[in-house]
Design a protein around this motif. Structure first.
Motif, PDB file in Angstrom:
ATOM      1  N   GLU A 122       0.833  -1.200   0.000  1.00  0.00           N
ATOM      2  CA  GLU A 122       0.000   0.000   0.000  1.00  0.00           C
ATOM      3  C   GLU A 122       0.871   1.255   0.000  1.00  0.00           C
ATOM      4  O   GLU A 122       0.685   2.143   0.842  1.00  0.00           O
ATOM      5  CB  GLU A 122      -0.921  -0.023   1.209  1.00  0.00           C
ATOM      6  N   GLY A 123       1.814   1.317  -0.922  1.00  0.00           N
ATOM      7  CA  GLY A 123       2.654   2.498  -1.034  1.00  0.00           C
ATOM      8  C   GLY A 123       3.854   2.523  -0.116  1.00  0.00           C
ATOM      9  O   GLY A 123       4.451   3.579   0.093  1.00  0.00           O
ATOM     10  N   VAL A 124       4.247   1.378   0.439  1.00  0.00           N
ATOM     11  CA  VAL A 124       5.430   1.314   1.296  1.00  0.00           C
ATOM     12  C   VAL A 124       6.664   1.505   0.418  1.00  0.00           C
ATOM     13  O   VAL A 124       6.925   0.717  -0.495  1.00  0.00           O
ATOM     14  CB  VAL A 124       5.509  -0.036   2.041  1.00  0.00           C
ATOM     15  N   GLU A 125       7.414   2.573   0.687  1.00  0.00           N
ATOM     16  CA  GLU A 125       8.608   2.856  -0.111  1.00  0.00           C
ATOM     17  C   GLU A 125       9.741   1.945   0.319  1.00  0.00           C
ATOM     18  O   GLU A 125      10.111   1.896   1.492  1.00  0.00           O
ATOM     19  CB  GLU A 125       9.036   4.313   0.042  1.00  0.00           C
ATOM     20  N   VAL A 126      10.301   1.216  -0.663  1.00  0.00           N
ATOM     21  CA  VAL A 126      11.384   0.278  -0.376  1.00  0.00           C
ATOM     22  C   VAL A 126      12.697   0.662  -1.052  1.00  0.00           C
ATOM     23  O   VAL A 126      13.720   0.033  -0.816  1.00  0.00           O
ATOM     24  CB  VAL A 126      11.000  -1.167  -0.780  1.00  0.00           C
ATOM     25  N   GLY A 127      12.663   1.691  -1.898  1.00  0.00           N
ATOM     26  CA  GLY A 127      13.877   2.077  -2.590  1.00  0.00           C
ATOM     27  C   GLY A 127      13.641   3.231  -3.539  1.00  0.00           C
ATOM     28  O   GLY A 127      12.589   3.877  -3.524  1.00  0.00           O
ATOM     29  N   SER A 128      14.643   3.457  -4.386  1.00  0.00           N
ATOM     30  CA  SER A 128      14.581   4.560  -5.337  1.00  0.00           C
ATOM     31  C   SER A 128      15.213   4.141  -6.658  1.00  0.00           C
ATOM     32  O   SER A 128      16.017   3.197  -6.714  1.00  0.00           O
ATOM     33  CB  SER A 128      15.292   5.796  -4.776  1.00  0.00           C
ATOM     34  N   LEU A 129      14.831   4.879  -7.696  1.00  0.00           N
ATOM     35  CA  LEU A 129      15.274   4.560  -9.053  1.00  0.00           C
ATOM     36  C   LEU A 129      15.465   5.840  -9.847  1.00  0.00           C
ATOM     37  O   LEU A 129      14.629   6.741  -9.795  1.00  0.00           O
ATOM     38  CB  LEU A 129      14.209   3.694  -9.744  1.00  0.00           C
ATOM     39  N   TRP A 130      16.581   5.882 -10.598  1.00  0.00           N
ATOM     40  CA  TRP A 130      16.840   6.976 -11.540  1.00  0.00           C
ATOM     41  C   TRP A 130      17.199   6.330 -12.861  1.00  0.00           C
ATOM     42  O   TRP A 130      18.151   5.546 -12.940  1.00  0.00           O
ATOM     43  CB  TRP A 130      17.976   7.843 -11.023  1.00  0.00           C
ATOM     44  N   VAL A 131      16.427   6.631 -13.891  1.00  0.00           N
ATOM     45  CA  VAL A 131      16.695   6.120 -15.232  1.00  0.00           C
ATOM     46  C   VAL A 131      16.719   7.272 -16.219  1.00  0.00           C
ATOM     47  O   VAL A 131      16.135   8.332 -15.984  1.00  0.00           O
ATOM     48  CB  VAL A 131      15.645   5.071 -15.690  1.00  0.00           C
ATOM     49  N   GLY A 132      17.399   7.034 -17.333  1.00  0.00           N
ATOM     50  CA  GLY A 132      17.438   8.028 -18.401  1.00  0.00           C
ATOM     51  C   GLY A 132      17.530   7.345 -19.745  1.00  0.00           C
ATOM     52  O   GLY A 132      18.108   6.263 -19.858  1.00  0.00           O
ATOM     53  N   VAL A 133      16.948   7.977 -20.747  1.00  0.00           N
ATOM     54  CA  VAL A 133      17.046   7.464 -22.109  1.00  0.00           C
ATOM     55  C   VAL A 133      18.290   8.061 -22.749  1.00  0.00           C
ATOM     56  O   VAL A 133      18.485   9.278 -22.739  1.00  0.00           O
ATOM     57  CB  VAL A 133      15.786   7.800 -22.935  1.00  0.00           C
ATOM     58  N   VAL A 134      19.130   7.184 -23.278  1.00  0.00           N
ATOM     59  CA  VAL A 134      20.366   7.603 -23.949  1.00  0.00           C
ATOM     60  C   VAL A 134      20.173   7.374 -25.439  1.00  0.00           C
ATOM     61  O   VAL A 134      19.851   6.264 -25.870  1.00  0.00           O
ATOM     62  CB  VAL A 134      21.571   6.793 -23.433  1.00  0.00           C
ATOM     63  N   ASP A 150      22.228   7.822 -28.955  1.00  0.00           N
ATOM     64  CA  ASP A 150      23.562   8.019 -29.506  1.00  0.00           C
ATOM     65  C   ASP A 150      23.624   7.329 -30.863  1.00  0.00           C
ATOM     66  O   ASP A 150      24.242   6.269 -30.992  1.00  0.00           O
ATOM     67  CB  ASP A 150      24.600   7.440 -28.536  1.00  0.00           C
ATOM     68  N   PRO A 151      22.936   7.920 -31.894  1.00  0.00           N
ATOM     69  CA  PRO A 151      22.898   7.262 -33.208  1.00  0.00           C
ATOM     70  C   PRO A 151      24.311   6.994 -33.720  1.00  0.00           C
ATOM     71  O   PRO A 151      25.214   7.765 -33.434  1.00  0.00           O
ATOM     72  CB  PRO A 151      22.182   8.274 -34.095  1.00  0.00           C
ATOM     73  N   PRO A 152      24.515   5.909 -34.411  1.00  0.00           N
ATOM     74  CA  PRO A 152      23.510   4.991 -34.947  1.00  0.00           C
ATOM     75  C   PRO A 152      23.095   3.896 -33.973  1.00  0.00           C
ATOM     76  O   PRO A 152      22.314   3.022 -34.326  1.00  0.00           O
ATOM     77  CB  PRO A 152      24.207   4.378 -36.152  1.00  0.00           C
ATOM     78  N   LEU A 153      23.592   3.917 -32.738  1.00  0.00           N
ATOM     79  CA  LEU A 153      23.192   2.911 -31.765  1.00  0.00           C
ATOM     80  C   LEU A 153      21.711   3.083 -31.441  1.00  0.00           C
ATOM     81  O   LEU A 153      21.184   4.195 -31.496  1.00  0.00           O
ATOM     82  CB  LEU A 153      24.012   3.041 -30.487  1.00  0.00           C
ATOM     83  N   PRO A 154      21.048   1.993 -31.086  1.00  0.00           N
ATOM     84  CA  PRO A 154      19.627   2.126 -30.718  1.00  0.00           C
ATOM     85  C   PRO A 154      19.487   2.877 -29.394  1.00  0.00           C
ATOM     86  O   PRO A 154      20.392   2.851 -28.553  1.00  0.00           O
ATOM     87  CB  PRO A 154      19.166   0.670 -30.578  1.00  0.00           C
ATOM     88  N   ALA A 155      18.349   3.549 -29.223  1.00  0.00           N
ATOM     89  CA  ALA A 155      18.067   4.203 -27.948  1.00  0.00           C
ATOM     90  C   ALA A 155      18.076   3.134 -26.860  1.00  0.00           C
ATOM     91  O   ALA A 155      17.665   1.998 -27.085  1.00  0.00           O
ATOM     92  CB  ALA A 155      16.712   4.900 -28.009  1.00  0.00           C
ATOM     93  N   ARG A 156      18.558   3.516 -25.685  1.00  0.00           N
ATOM     94  CA  ARG A 156      18.601   2.559 -24.596  1.00  0.00           C
ATOM     95  C   ARG A 156      18.224   3.250 -23.300  1.00  0.00           C
ATOM     96  O   ARG A 156      18.446   4.448 -23.129  1.00  0.00           O
ATOM     97  CB  ARG A 156      19.964   1.892 -24.500  1.00  0.00           C
ATOM     98  N   ALA A 215      10.347   0.385 -19.934  1.00  0.00           N
ATOM     99  CA  ALA A 215      11.061   0.616 -21.195  1.00  0.00           C
ATOM    100  C   ALA A 215      10.271   0.077 -22.388  1.00  0.00           C
ATOM    101  O   ALA A 215      10.119   0.762 -23.408  1.00  0.00           O
ATOM    102  CB  ALA A 215      12.441  -0.029 -21.133  1.00  0.00           C
ATOM    103  N   ILE A 216       9.784  -1.134 -22.276  1.00  0.00           N
ATOM    104  CA  ILE A 216       9.045  -1.762 -23.378  1.00  0.00           C
ATOM    105  C   ILE A 216       7.808  -0.946 -23.729  1.00  0.00           C
ATOM    106  O   ILE A 216       7.508  -0.740 -24.910  1.00  0.00           O
ATOM    107  CB  ILE A 216       8.698  -3.222 -23.027  1.00  0.00           C
ATOM    108  N   GLU A 217       7.107  -0.428 -22.715  1.00  0.00           N
ATOM    109  CA  GLU A 217       5.930   0.422 -22.956  1.00  0.00           C
ATOM    110  C   GLU A 217       6.277   1.645 -23.792  1.00  0.00           C
ATOM    111  O   GLU A 217       5.423   2.183 -24.492  1.00  0.00           O
ATOM    112  CB  GLU A 217       5.327   0.898 -21.628  1.00  0.00           C
TER     113      GLU A 217
END
Length: 155
Positions: A67-79, A81-87, A116-118
């Motif tokens: 019920e909303g118990v915080e257990v941690g944290s997350l920081w993500v970013g989209v990189v 860098d063509p021609p590499l795929p976005a990651r 990510a898949i979404e």
């Protein structure tokens, strides 16, 4: 595992923990003094996040269960860098000490993959310090493989 967007207050607490944790890692890895490690970690953090919580291409979440118990944290970013795929790059994933060794990191990784898949992103990456054997084992058993290795030697 739910990814709940951080508030400004959440972000301030996260930033302090993230910089401190990164500073400990670089002090240990590179033999820096605590002061120099904090200075370096703070500079890296500020360079990546010029707009803090509102930096474009970066997302910050509180990791929550039940019920909303915080257990941690997350920081993500989209990189991109063509021609590499976005990651999707995991900059920081932390489970709070009281909740570790309960399979929550694996649940968080699954939630990140779904996120990510979404969004049409088909590659996930992160960096891990070589001496963090527990994290390395988690990532390897979650299907991640080494794609680059940085090697060093103290002279």
């Amino acid at each position: 595992m739910m990814l709940m967007p951080m508030t400004a207050a959440d972000f301030q607490a996260f930033a302090a923990r993230s910089v401190a944790g990164y500073a400990r890692d670089i002090a240990r890895t590179y033999g820096l003094s605590e002061a120099l490690a904090v200075e370096s970690a703070s500079a890296d953090f500020n360079d990546l996040l010029a707009e803090g919580l509102d930096t474009e291409g970066h997302w910050f979440y509180c990791l929550c269960i039940d019920e909303g118990v915080e257990v941690g944290s997350l920081w993500v970013g989209v990189v991109e860098d063509p021609p590499l795929p976005a990651r999707l790059f995991i900059y920081d994933l932390e489970i709070h000490q009281a909740f570790r060794r309960q399979g929550l990191s694996r649940q968080a990784l699954s939630a990140v993959e779904a996120w990510a898949i979404e969004r049409g992103i088909r590659r996930l990456e992160l960096n891990v310090f070589a001496d963090n054997h527990g994290a390395r084992r988690l990532y390897e058993t979650s299907g991640m493989a080494v794609c680059e290795i940085t090697m060093g030697k103290d002279l």
